[in-house]
Design an enzyme around this catalytic site. Structure first.
Site, PDB file in Angstrom:
ATOM      1  N   CYS A  61     -23.827 -38.029  17.879  1.00 26.85           N
ATOM      2  CA  CYS A  61     -22.949 -38.483  18.954  1.00 26.85           C
ATOM      3  C   CYS A  61     -21.657 -37.771  18.693  1.00 26.85           C
ATOM      4  O   CYS A  61     -21.194 -37.375  17.839  1.00 26.85           O
ATOM      5  CB  CYS A  61     -22.736 -40.055  18.792  1.00 26.85           C
ATOM      6  SG  CYS A  61     -23.997 -41.221  18.933  1.00 26.85           S
ATOM      7  N   ARG A 110     -24.182 -30.317  18.774  1.00 26.71           N
ATOM      8  CA  ARG A 110     -24.400 -31.580  18.003  1.00 26.71           C
ATOM      9  C   ARG A 110     -25.795 -32.306  18.114  1.00 26.71           C
ATOM     10  O   ARG A 110     -26.308 -32.794  17.189  1.00 26.71           O
ATOM     11  CB  ARG A 110     -23.377 -32.472  17.909  1.00 26.71           C
ATOM     12  CG  ARG A 110     -21.941 -32.065  17.498  1.00 26.71           C
ATOM     13  CD  ARG A 110     -20.708 -32.993  17.916  1.00 26.71           C
ATOM     14  NE  ARG A 110     -20.994 -34.201  17.092  1.00 26.71           N
ATOM     15  CZ  ARG A 110     -20.368 -34.156  15.835  1.00 26.71           C
ATOM     16  NH1 ARG A 110     -19.694 -33.259  15.557  1.00 26.71           N
ATOM     17  NH2 ARG A 110     -20.208 -35.444  15.233  1.00 26.71           N
ATOM     18  N   TRP A 161     -26.749 -39.495  20.693  1.00 27.90           N
ATOM     19  CA  TRP A 161     -28.053 -39.091  19.987  1.00 27.90           C
ATOM     20  C   TRP A 161     -28.668 -40.505  19.493  1.00 27.90           C
ATOM     21  O   TRP A 161     -27.982 -41.258  18.536  1.00 27.90           O
ATOM     22  CB  TRP A 161     -27.492 -38.274  18.660  1.00 27.90           C
ATOM     23  CG  TRP A 161     -28.842 -37.761  18.150  1.00 27.90           C
ATOM     24  CD1 TRP A 161     -29.719 -36.589  18.526  1.00 27.90           C
ATOM     25  CD2 TRP A 161     -29.458 -38.307  16.982  1.00 27.90           C
ATOM     26  NE1 TRP A 161     -30.869 -36.427  17.437  1.00 27.90           N
ATOM     27  CE2 TRP A 161     -30.866 -37.511  16.557  1.00 27.90           C
ATOM     28  CE3 TRP A 161     -29.272 -39.427  16.043  1.00 27.90           C
ATOM     29  CZ2 TRP A 161     -31.505 -37.796  15.413  1.00 27.90           C
ATOM     30  CZ3 TRP A 161     -29.893 -39.649  14.804  1.00 27.90           C
ATOM     31  CH2 TRP A 161     -31.333 -38.717  14.523  1.00 27.90           C
ATOM     32  N   ASN A 167     -19.281 -43.395  18.019  1.00 26.19           N
ATOM     33  CA  ASN A 167     -20.093 -42.318  16.814  1.00 26.19           C
ATOM     34  C   ASN A 167     -20.392 -43.015  15.466  1.00 26.19           C
ATOM     35  O   ASN A 167     -19.558 -43.326  15.075  1.00 26.19           O
ATOM     36  CB  ASN A 167     -19.559 -41.027  16.952  1.00 26.19           C
ATOM     37  CG  ASN A 167     -19.978 -40.195  15.756  1.00 26.19           C
ATOM     38  OD1 ASN A 167     -21.165 -40.392  15.220  1.00 26.19           O
ATOM     39  ND2 ASN A 167     -19.396 -39.137  15.517  1.00 26.19           N
ATOM     40  N   GLY A 168     -21.641 -43.320  15.085  1.00 23.27           N
ATOM     41  CA  GLY A 168     -21.915 -43.699  13.799  1.00 23.27           C
ATOM     42  C   GLY A 168     -22.731 -44.899  13.907  1.00 23.27           C
ATOM     43  O   GLY A 168     -23.396 -45.114  14.942  1.00 23.27           O
ATOM     44  N   GLU A 192     -38.107 -22.957   4.601  1.00 24.58           N
ATOM     45  CA  GLU A 192     -37.062 -22.485   5.562  1.00 24.58           C
ATOM     46  C   GLU A 192     -37.703 -22.121   6.777  1.00 24.58           C
ATOM     47  O   GLU A 192     -37.612 -22.304   7.906  1.00 24.58           O
ATOM     48  CB  GLU A 192     -35.969 -21.514   5.181  1.00 24.58           C
ATOM     49  CG  GLU A 192     -35.006 -21.078   6.502  1.00 24.58           C
ATOM     50  CD  GLU A 192     -34.257 -22.330   6.746  1.00 24.58           C
ATOM     51  OE1 GLU A 192     -34.446 -23.564   6.441  1.00 24.58           O
ATOM     52  OE2 GLU A 192     -33.572 -22.095   7.639  1.00 24.58           O
ATOM     53  N   LYS A 223     -38.042 -23.722  10.543  1.00 23.90           N
ATOM     54  CA  LYS A 223     -37.440 -22.872  11.679  1.00 23.90           C
ATOM     55  C   LYS A 223     -38.509 -23.270  12.844  1.00 23.90           C
ATOM     56  O   LYS A 223     -38.136 -23.689  13.917  1.00 23.90           O
ATOM     57  CB  LYS A 223     -36.984 -21.356  11.535  1.00 23.90           C
ATOM     58  CG  LYS A 223     -35.820 -21.237  10.846  1.00 23.90           C
ATOM     59  CD  LYS A 223     -34.708 -21.544  11.583  1.00 23.90           C
ATOM     60  CE  LYS A 223     -34.034 -22.869  11.508  1.00 23.90           C
ATOM     61  NZ  LYS A 223     -33.316 -23.141  10.242  1.00 23.90           N
ATOM     62  N   GLU A 246     -39.022 -26.793  14.105  1.00 28.02           N
ATOM     63  CA  GLU A 246     -37.950 -27.527  14.800  1.00 28.02           C
ATOM     64  C   GLU A 246     -37.534 -27.040  16.284  1.00 28.02           C
ATOM     65  O   GLU A 246     -37.286 -27.652  17.097  1.00 28.02           O
ATOM     66  CB  GLU A 246     -36.660 -27.620  13.972  1.00 28.02           C
ATOM     67  CG  GLU A 246     -35.884 -26.246  13.774  1.00 28.02           C
ATOM     68  CD  GLU A 246     -34.842 -26.511  13.016  1.00 28.02           C
ATOM     69  OE1 GLU A 246     -34.127 -25.469  12.485  1.00 28.02           O
ATOM     70  OE2 GLU A 246     -34.004 -27.617  13.149  1.00 28.02           O
ATOM     71  N   HIS A 302     -55.572 -26.491  -3.172  1.00 30.20           N
ATOM     72  CA  HIS A 302     -55.453 -27.773  -3.872  1.00 30.20           C
ATOM     73  C   HIS A 302     -55.304 -29.039  -2.631  1.00 30.20           C
ATOM     74  O   HIS A 302     -54.865 -29.989  -2.984  1.00 30.20           O
ATOM     75  CB  HIS A 302     -54.501 -28.122  -4.817  1.00 30.20           C
ATOM     76  CG  HIS A 302     -54.449 -27.027  -6.069  1.00 30.20           C
ATOM     77  ND1 HIS A 302     -55.619 -27.406  -6.822  1.00 30.20           N
ATOM     78  CD2 HIS A 302     -53.886 -25.956  -6.565  1.00 30.20           C
ATOM     79  CE1 HIS A 302     -55.325 -26.327  -7.824  1.00 30.20           C
ATOM     80  NE2 HIS A 302     -54.549 -25.494  -7.622  1.00 30.20           N
ATOM     81  N   LYS A 344     -27.052 -31.393  15.467  1.00 34.19           N
ATOM     82  CA  LYS A 344     -26.581 -30.299  14.596  1.00 34.19           C
ATOM     83  C   LYS A 344     -25.900 -30.552  13.351  1.00 34.19           C
ATOM     84  O   LYS A 344     -26.096 -30.296  12.360  1.00 34.19           O
ATOM     85  CB  LYS A 344     -25.608 -29.351  15.468  1.00 34.19           C
ATOM     86  CG  LYS A 344     -24.813 -28.129  14.626  1.00 34.19           C
ATOM     87  CD  LYS A 344     -26.020 -26.923  14.475  1.00 34.19           C
ATOM     88  CE  LYS A 344     -25.334 -25.842  13.722  1.00 34.19           C
ATOM     89  NZ  LYS A 344     -26.525 -25.023  13.337  1.00 34.19           N
TER      90      LYS A 344
HETATM   91  C1  AGP Z   1     -32.073 -26.718  10.210  1.00 36.05           C
HETATM   92  O1  AGP Z   1     -32.179 -25.787  11.125  1.00 36.05           O
HETATM   93  C2  AGP Z   1     -31.045 -27.800  10.720  1.00 36.05           C
HETATM   94  N1  AGP Z   1     -30.068 -27.606  11.462  1.00 36.05           N
HETATM   95  C3  AGP Z   1     -30.761 -28.754   9.785  1.00 36.05           C
HETATM   96  O2  AGP Z   1     -31.936 -29.124   8.657  1.00 36.05           O
HETATM   97  C4  AGP Z   1     -29.483 -28.659   8.616  1.00 36.05           C
HETATM   98  O3  AGP Z   1     -29.631 -27.682   7.793  1.00 36.05           O
HETATM   99  C5  AGP Z   1     -29.281 -29.958   7.929  1.00 36.05           C
HETATM  100  O4  AGP Z   1     -29.190 -31.191   8.952  1.00 36.05           O
HETATM  101  C6  AGP Z   1     -28.024 -29.912   7.088  1.00 36.05           C
HETATM  102  O5  AGP Z   1     -26.890 -29.740   7.770  1.00 36.05           O
HETATM  103  P1  AGP Z   1     -25.635 -29.314   7.129  1.00 36.05           P
HETATM  104  O6  AGP Z   1     -25.961 -27.848   6.431  1.00 36.05           O
HETATM  105  O7  AGP Z   1     -24.485 -29.098   8.186  1.00 36.05           O
HETATM  106  O8  AGP Z   1     -25.260 -30.096   5.902  1.00 36.05           O
END
Ligand code: AGP
Length: 600
Positions: free
Chosen positions: A2, A27, A75, A101-102, A477, A481, A484, A500, A595
């Site tokens: 949010c 975000r 969010w 937010n929260g 990673e 990518k 997501e 396995h 984000k």
């Molecule tokens: C990955 O593409 C994401 N944006 C997510 O996994 C991100 O790395 C994670 O939420 C951690 O965020 P931060 O590095 O801002 O702590």
């Protein structure tokens, strides 16, 4: 997650709010809304719904003389994304309006105890806050009612409250969720991120937890007062100049932020080199080096992509600095703490510096007396401010939800840190990093070729990345990518582990992408890929010049073995990017993701 923005000033408030919300779109959110005071009709108007911030512009008109407003991107946490659950929310009598937010952990208990006679329109915990203020305001002043409300709330929160009977005052509270104040002679703006203030503030102030802010219009001037949640004055924090290069926040001609940020990666490496260069060597400061004196073990904590960078950091601490290390996912560590060895310290990695899971770890380990170092892209962030020291990765603002340039920045800074701690300074990092930047550039320049490969190879609903050692960490990673932003089911698997269990999923046309940058495991990973081929999986090999054999699909310019993740990750980022474009998905704002994950 949010985002909130609030404004009192001379400018058209709805513009300040909607532009601010647009800056917070990165975000992640699923609905949005605004409440503003319409002086012509002497009433507050609220527009809100599921969907994009642009709808707040396109679907409504706003009088030019509106100068007081709050807005929100939501969010979803409590309740699905729909109009009812979108913010702003009104109290039952409609006197108070809130954006929040929260997460309020004890909202159900609070309803049971104080709000039995209230009817709730939404499923949100936020409506509980605004109704508590209404309930307590029956006997207390508004300020006291807000204070009493705060004293009862458990969880994380930053919220703005309008009292519709007082159009010259805006109330704000910050505890564990981000909130900053922006200031110019044209008004005061409040927001979850300093980006929301671009073009609307000259200065900004960072706030501590448990701050209660009262913003007032006073004879054509605008001012704010800061209190703690008990009511004592708080010292106004040092004012920071807004020094954003607005260009940095645009797409610079790229179709998406993600592609722009992928392309910026060689420049990020060079920027980091320029920032950490001392006497022709790449080093962290003596103060940070001193933190590691007599440290016998380093614990690395992070989430998501930053966790994947942490896995590589562990190899650097052990192989280069010779300090035993362990890496933990923050949300796991926070509630399942392992037995921590004496003489340990903590390195927290976070692009945003606001990840709630990580902050809860930081609070815990600080309470236990351990030294803490944050590696982050945001020097003004909570994790940077609250750790004993921080190291900046200088990647510049990262807007796309899928993290790319922050990942390589984190790895580069971890390499510099480990090399500074190494007794022998074992790596010639200046030349090795320069070489890595060139190799990165090389593959980015050939990105059209990757887009062709994507069309031919990534055609199934599943995909697997396989690798060993550092390559395996990059596979994790790479898989994150792809999944997501394309929503394809993707896994990163240690190559030797395929047989396995996961091999059961390999069938005709399922892509199995091997990353092979380490000579000592070259043949092993190739054998594992053969096993997948024998099950009719579609193989694809990403290798370096010195590990390539025959006709590997993507061969990258050689780099030092330990720095290979900086380079091997790039084709994986591009594969994800081009597949998402082909599927016509919202590359920069994938569904359901935020984000900055500011709730635990
Ligand atoms: C990955 O593409 C994401 N944006 C997510 O996994 C991100 O790395 C994670 O939420 C951690 O965020 P931060 O590095 O801002 O702590």
């Amino acid at each position: 997650m949010c985002g909130i923005v609030g404004y009192i000033g001379n400018q058209k408030a709805s513009d300040v709010i909607i532009k601010g919300l647009e800056r917070l779109e990165y975000r992640g959110y699923d609905s949005c809304g605004i409440s503003y005071y319409d002086p012509n009709n002497k009433k507050f108007v609220t527009n809100k719904d599921r969907g994009r911030v642009a709808n707040l512009y396109n679907q409504y008109s706003y009088p030019d003389n509106n100068h007081y407003a709050i807005g929100h991107t939501r969010w979803a946490t409590h309740g699905v994304a729909n109009q009812n659950n979108s913010h702003p929310h009104y109290s039952q009598s409609k006197r108070f309006i809130i954006v929040h937010n929260g997460v309020i952990d004890n909202h159900k208990e609070l309803v049971f105890k104080y709000l039995n006679d209230y009817e709730f329109i939404s499923d949100t915990d936020t409506e509980v806050i605004v109704n508590l203020v209404e309930e307590f305001s029956k006997k207390l002043s508004i300020e006291e009612a807000i204070r009493k409300t705060i004293s009862l709330l458990e969880g994380s929160f930053a919220f703005l409250i309008i009292d519709t009977e007082n159009i010259d005052t805006l109330y704000a509270v910050k505890n564990k969720s981000p909130l900053l104040i922006g200031e110019s002679d044209k008004g005061i703006v409040l927001g979850s991120d300093v980006l929301a203030f671009v073009n609307y503030a000259d200065y900004y102030y960072l706030l501590e937890d448990n701050s209660f802010i009262i913003v007032k219009r006073d004879n054509g001037n605008f001012k704010f007062n800061l209190y703690d949640t008990i009511g004592f004055d708080l010292e106004v924090p040092e004012k920071q100049k807004m020094d954003f290069v607005t260009d940095e926040l645009g797409k610079a001609g790229y179709e998406h932020y993600m592609l722009k940020e992928i392309s910026e990666q060689p420049a990020v490496i060079r920027k980091i080199m320029s920032q950490y260069m001392v006497d022709n060597e790449l080093k962290v400061s003596p103060e940070i080096k001193a933190m590691f004196t007599d440290i016998k073990k380093v614990y690395i904590l992070a989430a998501g992509t930053s966790y994947h960078a942490g896995l590589i950091g562990r190899v650097y601490f052990e192989e280069i600095a010779k300090i035993p290390s362990e890496v933990f996912i923050a949300s796991e560590f926070a509630y399942n703490e392992p037995l921590i060895e004496p003489d340990s310290m903590f390195v927290l990695i976070s692009q945003s510096g606001e990840t709630a899971d990580l902050r809860s770890c930081l609070i815990n380990v600080k309470e236990q007396g351990y030294k803490t170092l944050t590696i982050t892209n945001v020097g003004s962030s909570t994790l940077a401010r609250e750790a004993d020291q921080y190291l900046n990765i200088f990647a510049g603002t990262e807007i796309a939800v899928a993290s790319t340039k922050a990942y390589v920045g984190q790895i580069a800074v971890l390499a510099i840190l480990a090399n500074t701690l190494s007794k022998q300074h074992s790596l010639d990092l200046v030349s090795e990093m320069s070489r890595a930047a060139v190799s990165m550039e090389n593959i980015i320049d050939k990105r059209d070729y990757i887009s062709e490969i994507v069309e031919q190879v990534i055609i199934s609903h599943d995909c697997f990345y396989i690798g060993r050692g550092l390559d395996y960490f990059v596979c994790l990673e790479a898989a994150l990518k792809l999944k997501e932003i394309t929503y394809l089911n993707t896994m990163g698997i240690p190559a030797g582990e395929l047989k396995h269990g996961t091999m059961a999923l390999i069938e005709k046309d399922v892509p199995v992408i091997a990353i092979i940058s380490q000579d000592h495991i070259n043949n092993n990973t190739r054998s594992n890929l053969e096993e997948a081929k024998a099950r009719e999986g579609t193989p694809l090999i990403i290798s370096l010049d010195n590990t390539s054999k025959g006709n590997d699909d993507i061969v990258l310019m050689d780099v030092h073995r330990l720095l290979s993740p900086l380079v091997t990750v790039i084709p994986a980022q591009l594969i994800a990017y081009y597949k998402a474009v082909e599927l016509d998905y919202d590359v920069d704002k994938p569904r359901n993701l935020a984000k900055s994950a500011t709730v635990e």
